[in-house]
Design a protein around this motif. Structure first.
Motif, PDB file in Angstrom:
ATOM      1  N   GLY A  89     -29.968 -14.041   1.279  1.00 34.60           N
ATOM      2  CA  GLY A  89     -31.238 -13.324   1.166  1.00 34.60           C
ATOM      3  C   GLY A  89     -32.316 -13.892   2.060  1.00 34.60           C
ATOM      4  O   GLY A  89     -33.490 -13.536   1.925  1.00 34.60           O
ATOM      5  N   ASN A  96     -34.671 -14.138   5.127  1.00 32.75           N
ATOM      6  CA  ASN A  96     -35.205 -13.111   6.025  1.00 32.75           C
ATOM      7  C   ASN A  96     -35.954 -13.677   7.216  1.00 32.75           C
ATOM      8  O   ASN A  96     -36.512 -12.936   8.020  1.00 32.75           O
ATOM      9  N   ARG A  99     -29.838 -17.324  -4.370  1.00 34.31           N
ATOM     10  CA  ARG A  99     -29.677 -15.869  -4.391  1.00 34.31           C
ATOM     11  C   ARG A  99     -30.398 -15.230  -5.567  1.00 34.31           C
ATOM     12  O   ARG A  99     -30.903 -14.108  -5.468  1.00 34.31           O
ATOM     13  N   THR A 155     -34.042 -15.080  -4.265  1.00 34.34           N
ATOM     14  CA  THR A 155     -34.269 -14.100  -3.188  1.00 34.34           C
ATOM     15  C   THR A 155     -33.921 -12.688  -3.633  1.00 34.34           C
ATOM     16  O   THR A 155     -34.371 -11.719  -3.014  1.00 34.34           O
ATOM     17  N   VAL A 189     -30.733 -11.299  -3.918  1.00 34.44           N
ATOM     18  CA  VAL A 189     -29.538 -10.626  -3.404  1.00 34.44           C
ATOM     19  C   VAL A 189     -28.394 -10.649  -4.409  1.00 34.44           C
ATOM     20  O   VAL A 189     -27.553  -9.750  -4.416  1.00 34.44           O
TER      21      VAL A 189
END
Length: 377
Positions: free
Chosen positions: A83, A85, A368, A371, A373
Motif C-alpha cells: 500500500g 504510494n 497493510r 495502509t 490494502v
C-alpha cells in the motif's frame, strides 16, 4: 552540435522560463495556503526510502552500467503490495556530470516504473551522510556486516569545502528540477539530506571541521536554484537533530530549513513519545509535515505503533530501508564499532529479504492494515 549538449540547453531554457513565470518568492517558501492545497492533492503519503538491493549507493543505482531496472520493477511491486504510494529516492551529481542526457533518461525510466506501481517519488538532490569522498565508476563491494558500508555523500568534502566550487552544482540542480518541474510523478524535492551530519561514528575523522557552515552555504544556493526553476512540487530539507521545541534556540541550519521549506520534513528514530513531541512542535509552522526517516527496531522506532500514529496525524511516513541488499542496513549503526558476523536477531532497518519474503510477516500484515490494502504475502 554534440548530442550531449541538448539536455543542458533544454534545461537552461526551462530554467529561464521558470524565472520568467515564477510565482514563488525568490527568498521564501510557498504561502501556507498553497502548501495546504498541495497536501489536499496528496493525502497521506506513505512509503520508504528506497534503493534497489543490487546497489550499494546512489552511484551504483544511477550509473549506466549498473542501473538495474528489472530489480527496481520487481521490488516496487512489493512496495505496491504494502500500500505504499510514495518513495524517497536519492540522486547524485556525478551521474549528471558523466552524462546528463542518460541520467535524465534513467530518472524518467525509474519514474515510469514507479508510476506503473501507483507510486510517486520524492527526489533527494544532495546528501551529507557517510563517505565524504564519492567517485565515479565501479563502486566498492559491501564490507561484511557493516551498515551502509558504501553509501556516499553528494557533493562530498572536496567541493563542499570550497565555496568557490559550489556553483559547479547549479547545472545539476536546475537541470534535474527543470526537467521534472511539472511532472505529476514527482511528489516533492528534498534538497539536502542531513547536510550538517558530522558522521562521528563512521567517517568523522575525514569530515570538515566547519561542515555545518559550508553545508548551510550550499543549501542556501540549492533552495535559490530550485526555486528559480519554479517547480509545481514543494521544496523541503529535513531537520534531523537538535531540540526543535524552542524556536528561538534552533541551530542556524535547522532554522533555515524550517523557515524555507514549502512543506516541513524531519527525521525521528525514537519511540512514540519522542515522535509525538516532534510532530506537535512542527505544527507551529502550519504546513504539511513529512517524516522522511523513521523505523529502527532496536531503538524502539517500529512500524507498530508509529505508522498508525503518523496516519492519524496526516503526517507523511517514509521508513528507512526496504529490501535487504548491498546497503546492509539490517545491521545497526554500531556495526561501525562492533563486528557482526551473522544476521542480527533483530533487523535494524528493511522489510523484505531479496527473494521478497518478509523479515516479519506480522509486521507486514500490520503495515497493510494501516495502509488499507489488506493483502497477504
Amino acid at each position: 552540435m554534440k548530442r550531449a549538449l541538448f539536455p543542458k540547453i533544454i534545461a537552461t531554457l526551462a530554467f529561464t522560463l521558470g524565472l520568467a513565470s515564477s510565482t514563488r518568492a525568490a527568498d521564501g517558501p510557498w504561502p501556507v495556503e498553497k502548501a495546504a492545497a498541495w497536501a489536499k492533492e496528496h493525502p497521506w503519503l506513505v512509503g520508504c526510502n528506497y534503493a534497489p538491493s543490487t546497489a550499494i549507493n546512489q552511484l551504483e543505482m544511477w550509473q549506466a552500467d549498473t542501473f538495474d531496472l528489472a530489480t527496481i520493477d520487481r521490488e516496487l511491486g512489493w512496495a505496491e503490495s504494502l500500500g505504499f504510494n510514495s518513495l524517497r529516492v536519492f540522486l547524485h551529481h556525478i551521474p549528471w556530470e558523466q552524462d546528463s542526457d542518460g541520467f535524465l533518461k534513467r530518472i524518467d525510466q525509474f519514474l515510469e516504473v514507479a508510476d506503473r506501481h501507483h507510486i510517486g517519488v520524492m527526489l533527494v538532490l544532495f546528501d551529507g551522510v557517510w563517505d565524504p569522498y564519492p567517485h565515479a565508476g565501479k563502486q566498492p563491494a559491501p564490507r561484511r556486516g557493516l551498515h551502509n558500508s558504501g553509501w556516499v555523500q553528494s557533493p562530498g568534502r572536496v567541493i563542499l569545502a570550497a565555496p568557490s566550487r559550489h556553483d559547479e552544482l547549479k547545472g545539476y540542480v536546475t537541470g534535474v528540477v527543470s526537467r521534472f518541474r511539472n511532472d505529476r510523478r514527482v511528489h516533492a524535492w528534498d534538497l539536502f539530506n542531513e547536510p550538517d551530519n558530522p558522521n562521528k561514528s563512521s567517517y568523522g575523522r575525514l569530515e570538515l571541521p566547519n561542515k555545518a557552515e559550508m553545508a548551510l552555504a550550499l543549501l542556501r544556493k540549492a533552495f535559490a536554484w530550485a526555486r528559480a526553476a519554479n517547480p509545481d512540487q514543494p521544496l523541503t530539507a529535513g531537520v534531523w537533530s537538535g531540540d526543535l521545541t524552542k524556536a528561538d534556540a534552533l541551530s542556524p541550519i535547522n532554522k533555515f530549513m524550517l523557515e524555507q521549506s514549502d512543506v516541513i520534513s524531519f527525521h525521528n528514530y525514537h519511540e512514540l513519545d519522542a515522535l509525538k513531541r516532534d510532530v506537535e512542535t512542527l505544527k507551529r509552522y502550519r504546513r504539511p509535515i513529512l517524516c522522511t526517516e523513521y523505523m529502527a527496531r532496536p531503538a524502539g522506532s517500529r512500524f507498530d505503533p508509529l505508522l498508525a500514529y503518523l496516519k492519524s496525524e496526516g503526517v507523511g511516513a517514509y521508513n528507512w530501508g526496504f529490501v535487504d541488499g548491498k546497503s546492509q542496513t539490517i545491521y545497526p549503526w554500531d556495526s561501525w564499532q562492533k563486528r557482526y558476523l551473522a544476521e542480527p536477531p533483530v533487523w535494524f532497518h528493511d522489510v523484505f529479504r531479496t527473494d521478497g519474503t518478509p523479515y516479519d510477516a506480522k509486521e507486514v500484515d500490520y503495515i497493510r492494515s494501516v495502509t488499507g490494502v489488506g493483502k497477504k504475502v
